[in-house]
Scaffold this active site. Structure first.
Site, mmCIF file in Angstrom:
data_model
loop_
_atom_site.group_PDB
_atom_site.id
_atom_site.type_symbol
_atom_site.label_atom_id
_atom_site.label_comp_id
_atom_site.label_asym_id
_atom_site.label_seq_id
_atom_site.Cartn_x
_atom_site.Cartn_y
_atom_site.Cartn_z
ATOM 1 N N ASP A 19 0.882 -1.173 0.000
ATOM 2 C CA ASP A 19 0.000 0.000 0.000
ATOM 3 C C ASP A 19 0.920 1.224 0.000
ATOM 4 O O ASP A 19 2.133 1.101 0.199
ATOM 5 C CB ASP A 19 -0.882 -0.023 1.264
ATOM 6 C CG ASP A 19 -1.756 1.217 1.391
ATOM 7 O OD1 ASP A 19 -2.486 1.524 0.437
ATOM 8 O OD2 ASP A 19 -1.699 1.906 2.429
ATOM 9 N N SER A 20 0.321 2.400 -0.190
ATOM 10 C CA SER A 20 1.122 3.622 -0.124
ATOM 11 C C SER A 20 1.675 3.849 1.285
ATOM 12 O O SER A 20 2.622 4.620 1.452
ATOM 13 C CB SER A 20 0.255 4.825 -0.506
ATOM 14 O OG SER A 20 -0.808 4.950 0.431
ATOM 15 N N GLY A 52 -3.118 8.733 -3.774
ATOM 16 C CA GLY A 52 -4.428 9.148 -4.305
ATOM 17 C C GLY A 52 -4.442 10.476 -5.031
ATOM 18 O O GLY A 52 -5.331 10.737 -5.838
ATOM 19 N N CYS A 82 -4.553 -1.676 -1.683
ATOM 20 C CA CYS A 82 -4.702 -0.238 -1.886
ATOM 21 C C CYS A 82 -5.655 -0.035 -3.050
ATOM 22 O O CYS A 82 -5.419 -0.569 -4.148
ATOM 23 C CB CYS A 82 -3.328 0.343 -2.207
ATOM 24 S SG CYS A 82 -3.342 2.059 -2.720
ATOM 25 N N GLU A 161 -1.437 8.312 8.504
ATOM 26 C CA GLU A 161 -0.019 7.907 8.471
ATOM 27 C C GLU A 161 0.731 8.389 9.715
ATOM 28 O O GLU A 161 1.709 7.784 10.132
ATOM 29 C CB GLU A 161 0.666 8.483 7.221
ATOM 30 C CG GLU A 161 0.292 7.775 5.942
ATOM 31 C CD GLU A 161 0.750 6.325 5.907
ATOM 32 O OE1 GLU A 161 1.930 6.070 6.164
ATOM 33 O OE2 GLU A 161 -0.088 5.451 5.630
ATOM 34 N N CYS A 193 -11.059 3.311 0.510
ATOM 35 C CA CYS A 193 -9.609 3.499 0.674
ATOM 36 C C CYS A 193 -9.229 2.647 1.868
ATOM 37 O O CYS A 193 -9.906 2.696 2.904
ATOM 38 C CB CYS A 193 -9.306 4.977 0.938
ATOM 39 S SG CYS A 193 -7.618 5.292 1.512
ATOM 40 N N HIS A 195 -7.027 2.876 4.000
ATOM 41 C CA HIS A 195 -6.671 3.596 5.230
ATOM 42 C C HIS A 195 -7.899 3.828 6.125
ATOM 43 O O HIS A 195 -7.775 3.902 7.342
ATOM 44 C CB HIS A 195 -6.078 4.973 4.891
ATOM 45 C CG HIS A 195 -4.624 4.950 4.536
ATOM 46 N ND1 HIS A 195 -4.165 4.494 3.319
ATOM 47 C CD2 HIS A 195 -3.513 5.341 5.234
ATOM 48 C CE1 HIS A 195 -2.829 4.621 3.286
ATOM 49 N NE2 HIS A 195 -2.423 5.130 4.431
HETATM 50 N N1 DGL Z 1 -4.766 3.153 1.023
HETATM 51 C C1 DGL Z 1 -4.878 3.688 -0.249
HETATM 52 C C2 DGL Z 1 -6.141 3.409 -0.992
HETATM 53 O O1 DGL Z 1 -6.780 2.432 -0.688
HETATM 54 C C3 DGL Z 1 -3.997 4.799 -0.671
HETATM 55 C C4 DGL Z 1 -4.367 6.154 -0.219
HETATM 56 C C5 DGL Z 1 -3.381 7.183 -0.706
HETATM 57 O O2 DGL Z 1 -2.193 6.898 -0.651
HETATM 58 O O3 DGL Z 1 -3.815 8.239 -1.160
HETATM 59 O O4 DGL Z 1 -6.499 4.114 -1.900
#
Ligand code: DGL
Length: 274
Positions: A19-20, A52, A82, A161, A193, A195
């Site tokens: 993931d990011s 994103g 992600c 984060e 997302c 996160h």
């Molecule tokens: N967790 C991510 C997602 O599901 C990435 C969010 C991001 O880095 O902007 O989109």
């Protein structure tokens, strides 16, 4: 890969996740419950977070480099944990690594269609996910008879984060972005997302009891289980699976946030450059 050709070293090989940043841990938590004997390797691309707000080409290149890293660690399967990276890179990764089992994520619109009583749903996600072709196809196929309201959110992933799951700033961003959806009378909110499930309690408190909040961790982990079973790659045990954590960011910054999320004492190893 046919079942008969799978040898013991493949059964013991780890499953990679990326993931990011820390968001994909919401998927890995579910995988840890459903796949207790698998070794799991997680890669957080913290040095390039968020994805994103970036372009698809950039995210595709990151997905490619990280998948190569996970393959070097011996991964028998990779979970693109992600939504933004799945939107930008899933098809590309499958073409690039045709023999690798690759599982992606997508906003749980199909589940929402089943659960929503008033057929009004909201989707929170990143701009990259909600503008993407994969997401439009998902809506074309599964939003029939529903009113779907989407809301791209900026600035929230960065707070998560930092481990700020319920700070005043986190609540303020959520309230601003949820208001338009709640005003439409949605009864189901899709967390598009990975996160966002990490702050599901904060989101639920703002939405109130009449809105069902759904995420994709469990369904993705079950899909991974099905894929490992059907290709004969599931580790049958009896040993307990181990987890390893890598990040392109500073280990000292990422480790405490990961420890807040995972039950095991995650020790992050800085990996650079990937
Ligand atoms: N967790 C991510 C997602 O599901 C990435 C969010 C991001 O880095 O902007 O989109």
């Amino acid at each position: 890969m046919s079942k008969s050709r799978v040898d013991a070293s493949v059964l013991a090989a780890p499953v990679g996740f990326f993931d990011s940043g820390v968001g994909g841990l919401s998927v890995m938590q579910a995988a840890r419950r459903i796949l207790p004997h698998e070794d799991l390797v997680y890669f957080a691309d913290s040095a390039h977070c968020p994805y994103g707000s970036k372009g698809g080409d950039f995210v595709r290149q990151r997905a490619l480099s990280i998948s190569r890293f996970l393959l070097e660690r011996g991964a028998k399967a990779v979970v693109v944990a992600c939504n933004s990276a799945s939107e930008a890179a899933l098809e590309f990764l499958r073409l690039t690594f045709p023999d690798l089992e690759i599982v992606g994520v997508e906003p749980a619109v199909k589940v929402a269609q089943r659960l929503s009583k008033n057929k009004k749903i909201g989707v929170l996600g990143t701009a990259l996910t909600l503008k993407g072709r994969r997401f439009s196809r998902l809506l074309e196929n599964f939003s029939c008879g529903m009113e779907v309201y989407t809301q791209p959110v900026a600035g929230l992933v960065e707070l998560i984060e930092e481990g700020r799951f319920d700070s005043p700033r986190t609540s303020a961003i959520l309230k601003k972005n949820l208001r338009p959806l709640l005003d439409k009378g949605i009864d189901t909110l899709v967390l598009g997302c990975t996160h966002y499930p990490l702050i599901k309690e904060t989101i639920g408190a703002i939405c109130g009891p009449r809105v069902e909040v759904i995420d994709t961790g469990e369904p993705v982990a079950r899909q991974l289980w099905r894929r490992l079973v059907s290709t004969g790659r599931l580790n049958p045990g009896p040993g307990e699976g181990q987890s390893e954590y890598f990040s392109s960011g500073a280990a000292a910054a990422v480790t405490p946030v990961m420890r807040k999320i995972m039950a095991d004492p995650a020790l992050v190893v800085h990996q650079s450059p990937v």
